[in-house]
Scaffold this motif. Structure first.
Motif, PDB file in Angstrom:
ATOM      1  N   HIS A 126      -5.179   6.122  -7.571  1.00 48.58           N
ATOM      2  CA  HIS A 126      -4.732   6.885  -6.408  1.00 48.58           C
ATOM      3  C   HIS A 126      -5.018   8.355  -6.658  1.00 48.58           C
ATOM      4  O   HIS A 126      -4.645   8.888  -7.707  1.00 48.58           O
ATOM      5  CB  HIS A 126      -3.241   6.663  -6.177  1.00 48.58           C
ATOM      6  N   GLU A 127      -5.686   8.980  -5.696  1.00 51.43           N
ATOM      7  CA  GLU A 127      -5.987  10.405  -5.844  1.00 51.43           C
ATOM      8  C   GLU A 127      -4.695  11.216  -5.777  1.00 51.43           C
ATOM      9  O   GLU A 127      -3.800  10.899  -4.986  1.00 51.43           O
ATOM     10  CB  GLU A 127      -6.958  10.859  -4.752  1.00 51.43           C
ATOM     11  N   ALA A 134       1.213  13.641  -0.932  1.00 50.02           N
ATOM     12  CA  ALA A 134       1.565  13.519   0.479  1.00 50.02           C
ATOM     13  C   ALA A 134       2.796  12.631   0.679  1.00 50.02           C
ATOM     14  O   ALA A 134       3.506  12.739   1.678  1.00 50.02           O
ATOM     15  CB  ALA A 134       0.380  12.963   1.269  1.00 50.02           C
ATOM     16  N   ASP A 161      -3.824  13.960  -4.383  1.00 49.90           N
ATOM     17  CA  ASP A 161      -3.354  14.501  -3.091  1.00 49.90           C
ATOM     18  C   ASP A 161      -2.720  13.415  -2.225  1.00 49.90           C
ATOM     19  O   ASP A 161      -1.789  13.682  -1.469  1.00 49.90           O
ATOM     20  CB  ASP A 161      -4.480  15.245  -2.351  1.00 49.90           C
ATOM     21  N   LYS A 162      -3.204  12.187  -2.363  1.00 49.96           N
ATOM     22  CA  LYS A 162      -2.602  11.065  -1.619  1.00 49.96           C
ATOM     23  C   LYS A 162      -1.163  10.842  -2.088  1.00 49.96           C
ATOM     24  O   LYS A 162      -0.280  10.520  -1.294  1.00 49.96           O
ATOM     25  CB  LYS A 162      -3.406   9.772  -1.854  1.00 49.96           C
ATOM     26  N   LEU A 163      -0.943  10.979  -3.378  1.00 47.18           N
ATOM     27  CA  LEU A 163       0.409  10.775  -3.912  1.00 47.18           C
ATOM     28  C   LEU A 163       1.319  11.940  -3.521  1.00 47.18           C
ATOM     29  O   LEU A 163       2.479  11.736  -3.136  1.00 47.18           O
ATOM     30  CB  LEU A 163       0.362  10.611  -5.434  1.00 47.18           C
ATOM     31  N   ASP A 213       0.846  -1.200   0.000  1.00 50.97           N
ATOM     32  CA  ASP A 213       0.000   0.000   0.000  1.00 50.97           C
ATOM     33  C   ASP A 213       0.880   1.249   0.000  1.00 50.97           C
ATOM     34  O   ASP A 213       2.096   1.174   0.190  1.00 50.97           O
ATOM     35  CB  ASP A 213      -0.960  -0.015   1.189  1.00 50.97           C
ATOM     36  N   LEU A 214       0.241   2.394  -0.182  1.00 52.02           N
ATOM     37  CA  LEU A 214       0.999   3.648  -0.273  1.00 52.02           C
ATOM     38  C   LEU A 214       1.834   3.883   0.979  1.00 52.02           C
ATOM     39  O   LEU A 214       2.981   4.334   0.896  1.00 52.02           O
ATOM     40  CB  LEU A 214       0.038   4.832  -0.480  1.00 52.02           C
ATOM     41  N   LYS A 215       1.256   3.588   2.132  1.00 48.29           N
ATOM     42  CA  LYS A 215       1.947   3.830   3.397  1.00 48.29           C
ATOM     43  C   LYS A 215       3.293   3.103   3.447  1.00 48.29           C
ATOM     44  O   LYS A 215       4.282   3.635   3.951  1.00 48.29           O
ATOM     45  CB  LYS A 215       1.056   3.365   4.563  1.00 48.29           C
ATOM     46  N   ASN A 231      -0.297   4.766 -11.973  1.00 40.49           N
ATOM     47  CA  ASN A 231      -1.612   5.353 -11.690  1.00 40.49           C
ATOM     48  C   ASN A 231      -2.288   5.852 -12.965  1.00 40.49           C
ATOM     49  O   ASN A 231      -1.784   6.755 -13.603  1.00 40.49           O
ATOM     50  CB  ASN A 231      -1.444   6.521 -10.706  1.00 40.49           C
TER      51      ASN A 231
END
Lengths: 321, 321
Positions: free
Chosen positions: B141-142, B148, B144-146, B118-120, B132
Motif C-alpha cells: 500500500h502506498e 488518507a 499516501d493511500k494509508l 480493501d482499504l475502503k 504493509n
C-alpha cells in the motif's frame, strides 16, 4: 517512572564517574551472578520454540518444587503488569510498605488499590498482595499464615522475588490451589536481571490467562537457554545461598560501626535506618557506591551485598573514613 | 496457540530428524542474520538503565527516519498484545488476509474484530489494521493511500514488520501524527527473532500509554546492545536489502519448475499457490526443509529465503527430484 533501585544513571548524573567505576548496591541483585555460558546462534536467530519454552518451565518447576501450571515471563515485573487483568477491577490491598509497582499498576487499570498494615487487614480484598520475604524490610510470613488467607480473599498474590535463599518460606509447593498466584524472579538470586526472566505459578485457569495476555514469545532465546541451565544447577544454588547468608551477616557487622539501626533484610539486601538516608547515600556515592533511598521513609537506606572481595574492601574503606 | 511459522517442533514430530538438520523456511526471518558481537557482562547482570534504553530508541529513530515518540518492546508481537488497551473496545477492522494474531488478541479483549477486503472497507473503524507489505501475500500500500485513511478511522495501526527491505513503503517519517501507530519488527530483517525486539512509533500519548503498559524493563540488556549496534549499521542494511532482493527473485526462478503460481511476497518471503500445500510441505519436509501452510487457504505455501549457499543447493536438489 517510579522510584527504583538500579537507577545508576542518577548516580552518574549527580556524582560523576564512569559506569564501570560504580558498585551498584541499590538493588537486591546478586553481584556474583550465575556464569553465562556461550550461546548457540540458534538462541539469537530463531523464534523460541514451544518445546524449548516447555523445557525451561519444567526446569523452573523442578527448581521451585512444584507440579503446578507455570508461565515464563520477562521478569516478575512483566507478571505485575498483567496482574490487573486477571480479575475484573475491584479492591486490591497490598501489605505495606512494599514494592511500589503494585499499587501503581493496579490503580492505572482501574483498581481501588490501598495499603494494608498487617495480614488481617487483607481479608475481604478481591486481590491481596504479599511480598515474602518483603522488599525492602525483609519481613517474613510463614506459609501457613498465608494459606489461611486464601479463604478470605479473592486472589492472593505472593511475590517471592527474594525467596530463593530462604526456600522454607516459599509457597511454591502449594501452587495450583485456586486463588493462589505466586511470582518468582530469576534475575535477582541468579544475578542476571538483564536477562529479563521470571515466572508465575498458579491454577491452570490463571496461568492460561497470563500466558494468553503475554502472547506466544514473551521471553528471549537467551533467557530460555541461560534460565534452564541455571535453574537445574542445584550445587550453585546451595553454594550461593550459603554465601549470601554469610555475606548478609558480614554486611550487618560492617555497618555496626555507623550506628545505623538494622531494620531487616533478606540474604540479598539489608535495610538500615540511618537517620538521614540522603546524607548516607551521598557519602557512599562519593566513593562511587550506589544505594537505595525511599522518599517516603527518609531514614531508610537499602544496601545490596558487595560481590567480589575488592568491592567489600572499597565499602569498608569508605565506612571507616 | 494460533497457526504460526517457526513451529519447528511440529516438523520434527511429523518428519523426524534433529533440529540442526532442518532448514526452517516457515518464517520470514532472514537466515543470514546480523552478526552478534560478544556482550559485556553488564548486559546480562544489570537491569537495563534508562539511558541505555533511550540510546536504543534513538538508534531506532535514526534507522527508521523519524523524530516521533518510540518505545522498544519484546518484539512487534508484544505491541500487538497491548494494542487492545490503547482505546476502549470498539470496532476493529483488519485488512485481510493477514497476520492472524490481530483478530485473536482484539477479540479476546472484547473488541468487535472482523476482516476487511480493501482499504475502503476500513473506513469508520475505531481501529484499522494494515500490514504493509502484507504477510503472507506481500500486498503493498502506498503511503499516501494509508495517510488518507487517517481522517476516517479512530486509530490506524500500520504493521511494518516486513518493510525494512522496501523502506519506500514505510510511514515512519509520518509517525507522530495523531491516530497513526506504526509497528516495526527487529527480528525479521536482522535475522534475530530470538532476541525479542520491536518498536512502536506514534503520537506522544499513544507511546506513553504503551510504555506504561509494558512496564519499566520490557526488553533485555542483550536486546539493547545488539539492537543498537545493528540499527546504526547502515552498510549492513544496504548490503542485506540488495541481497534479499536478489535472493527473492532467485527463489521465484527456482520455483518456476514446480508450476506453482507466485501469489506475491516481500524480499523476506514468497507465497506460492501450489494447488495442494500440505502435499508440497510434506515433500519438502522429507528433505528436512520446513515451510508454512495456511489451513484457510489450502493451496498456499509460504517460503522464506534460504541463507547460506548449501541451503540453496539442498532446496534446489529437492525441487529437481
Amino acid at each position: 517512572m517510579l522510584e527504583h533501585g538500579g537507577n545508576i544513571d542518577l548516580a552518574l548524573q549527580h556524582f560523576g564517574g564512569h559506569l564501570e567505576d560504580w558498585i551498584d548496591l541499590s538493588t537486591g541483585i546478586n553481584r556474583q551472578p550465575y556464569p553465562v555460558a556461550p550461546l548457540s546462534s540458534r538462541h539469537w536467530t530463531a523464534l523460541p520454540s514451544r518445546s524449548e519454552t516447555i523445557s525451561l518451565q519444567e526446569a523452573a518447576r523442578q527448581a521451585y518444587g512444584t507440579r503446578a501450571s507455570i508461565v515464563a515471563l520477562a521478569g516478575a515485573q512483566a507478571a505485575i503488569q498483567l496482574l490487573p487483568r486477571l480479575r475484573p477491577p475491584g479492591r486490591a490491598r497490598i501489605l505495606a510498605p512494599s514494592y511500589n509497582e503494585y499499587a501503581s499498576v493496579l490503580r492505572a487499570a482501574g483498581w481501588d488499590a490501598a495499603d494494608a498494615a498487617d495480614l488481617k487487614s487483607l481479608a475481604g480484598a478481591d486481590l491481596a498482595v504479599v511480598v515474602n520475604p518483603n522488599n525492602p524490610d525483609g519481613r517474613r510470613h510463614e506459609p501457613d499464615k498465608l494459606l489461611a488467607l486464601l479463604s478470605c480473599v479473592g486472589l492472593l498474590l505472593v511475590d517471592e522475588s527474594f525467596v530463593d535463599a530462604v526456600p522454607e518460606l516459599s509457597l511454591a509447593p502449594e501452587a495450583g490451589r485456586s486463588g493462589l498466584l505466586i511470582l518468582r524472579s530469576f534475575g535477582k538470586f541468579y544475578g542476571l536481571a538483564g536477562v529479563r526472566l521470571g515466572f508465575a505459578l498458579g491454577s491452570d485457569a490463571d496461568i492460561d490467562l497470563l500466558a494468553a495476555q503475554a502472547g506466544p514469545w514473551p521471553i528471549s532465546g537467551a533467557a530460555i537457554a541461560i534460565g534452564r541451565r541455571a535453574l537445574l544447577d542445584r550445587d550453585w544454588v546451595i553454594k550461593t545461598s550459603a554465601r549470601l547468608d554469610r555475606d548478609s551477616r558480614r554486611l550487618d557487622a560492617l555497618i555496626q560501626s555507623q550506628g545505623w539501626a538494622p531494620v531487616g533484610g533478606t540474604p540479598l539486601f539489608r535495610l538500615y535506618d540511618t537517620g538521614d538516608a540522603r546524607a548516607a547515600q551521598a557519602r557512599l556515592a562519593t566513593a562511587h557506591i550506589w544505594s537505595r533511598t525511599f522518599s517516603e521513609r527518609p531514614g531508610w537506606l537499602r544496601l545490596g551485598l558487595p560481590g567480589e572481595e575488592k568491592e567489600w574492601t572499597r565499602l569498608a574503606a569508605e565506612l571507616a573514613r
